[in-house]
Scaffold this active site. Structure first.
Site, PDB file in Angstrom:
ATOM      1  N   GLY A 177      42.679 -33.859  25.389  1.00 53.11           N
ATOM      2  CA  GLY A 177      42.917 -32.879  24.373  1.00 53.11           C
ATOM      3  C   GLY A 177      42.450 -31.622  24.373  1.00 53.11           C
ATOM      4  N   GLY A 178      42.749 -31.060  25.642  1.00 54.61           N
ATOM      5  CA  GLY A 178      42.329 -29.594  25.987  1.00 54.61           C
ATOM      6  C   GLY A 178      43.366 -28.520  25.221  1.00 54.61           C
ATOM      7  CG  ASP A 196      50.508 -40.522  24.774  1.00 54.06           C
ATOM      8  OD1 ASP A 196      49.478 -41.133  24.356  1.00 54.06           O
ATOM      9  OD2 ASP A 196      51.686 -40.733  24.115  1.00 54.06           O
ATOM     10  CG  ASN A 256      38.504 -32.587  22.157  1.00 57.38           C
ATOM     11  OD1 ASN A 256      37.887 -32.367  20.934  1.00 57.38           O
ATOM     12  ND2 ASN A 256      39.751 -32.125  22.239  1.00 57.38           N
ATOM     13  CE1 TYR A 298      39.255 -38.475  13.250  1.00 59.59           C
ATOM     14  CE2 TYR A 298      37.801 -38.224  11.655  1.00 59.59           C
ATOM     15  CZ  TYR A 298      38.345 -37.780  12.722  1.00 59.59           C
ATOM     16  OH  TYR A 298      37.977 -36.489  13.251  1.00 59.59           O
ATOM     17  CB  ALA A 299      35.327 -43.894   8.894  1.00 63.58           C
ATOM     18  CE  LYS A 355      37.090 -38.982  16.044  1.00 66.26           C
ATOM     19  NZ  LYS A 355      37.185 -38.169  17.094  1.00 66.26           N
TER      20      LYS A 355
END
Ligand code: NDP
Length: 249
Positions: A14-15, A65, A92, A157-158, A161
């Site tokens: 994800g740069g 991807d 990232n 998402y939580a 993560k």
């Protein structure tokens, strides 16, 4: 950061934008050779190439991807084949598909878990063997304060993560004896495409909750990742470090 990453090879997922692009810039400032994976290239690719060449390093975009397991693994292998090593790995890339759990579609759950957690596993698995063989390396996985505190509308998402935190601490214990470090960076509210869609009232409410009374910049996060990438942090592993203006106090 001076040229302290000179001679090191870094891989960043994800740069192309946001925090990842700032990480690429920080690692380039450290004179690392940087490969980044994303579906589209960074706007600044040509500028980065010039800057890297001036520093005696290089920057390469590999269109990937990361939710495609074979493609993600092949991208890691291609870097290893070309460079012979990966010293720094920054996982990232991440996405959100927010919604209350009662209405959340299975597809939105799966998409977020796959992009954020499973891809982190796949990329780590593919890169860590070479690090273990080289008896060194630094892995930095990007989580979120949401993974520590939870957030309504972000169960998927939580979960992804929080999963990154458990995964990273376990991996840190697996590979510490071989000189490989694994740390987690947990940003708070950072100004990027991901958060720019917030309406102004919510944005102000968020700022009111932050002890330092501002949202973070991508550079705030990238500076910490740059530090964890290099040898100045050589006695730090298995940690979750928040860059959140004090939000999680
Ligand atoms: P952005 O949406 O600005 O950028 C996301 C990056 O991930 C892009 O480079 C995108 O590239 C890449 N990406 C997304 N999906 C894929 C995929 N399937 N394959 C390859 N690359 C992909 O996000 P941020 O910079 O805001 O976030 C970066 C990380 O920080 C994420 O993990 C996020 O969860 C975390 N974070 C962000 C916070 C914030 O406030 N912004 C707070 C806490 C954590 P492309 O689209 O070209 O593929």
């Amino acid at each position: 950061m001076g040229a302290e990453l000179s001679g090191k090879v870094a891989l960043v997922t994800g740069g192309s934008r946001g925090i990842g692009a700032a990480v690429v810039e920080t690692l380039l400032r450290g004179a690392a050779t940087v490969h980044y994976l994303s579906r589209s290239p960074a706007d600044k690719q040509a500028e980065w190439e010039r800057r890297a060449a001036d520093a005696g390093a290089a920057v390469h975009w590999r269109q990937t991807d990361i939710t495609d397991e074979d493609a993600a693994a092949a991208a890691v292998d291609a870097v290893l084949e070309e460079q012979g090593r990966i010293d720094v790995l920054v996982n990232n890339a991440g996405i959100t598909r927010d919604g209350l759990v009662m209405r959340m579609k299975r597809a939105d759950w799966d998409a977020v878990l796959t992009a954020n957690l499973t891809a982190t596993f796949v990329v780590c698995r593919q890169a860590v063997r070479a690090m273990v063989r080289a008896r060194g390396g630094s892995i930095i996985n990007v989580s979120s304060v949401t993974g520590l505190r939870g957030n309504p509308g972000q169960t998927n998402y939580a979960a992804s993560k929080a999963g990154i935190i458990g995964f990273s601490k376990s991996l840190a214990k697996e590979v510490a004896g071989r000189g490989v470090r694994v740390n987690v960076v947990a940003p708070g509210y950072i100004d990027t495409d991901m958060t720019r869609s917030m309406n102004e009232a919510i944005r102000q409410a968020v700022i009111d909750m932050i002890p330092l009374k501002r949202t973070g910049t991508v550079a705030d996060v990238a500076e910490l990742i740059g530090f964890l990438a290099g040898d100045r942090s050589s006695y730090i592993t298995g940690q979750v470090i928040q860059v959140d203006g004090g939000l999680a106090i």
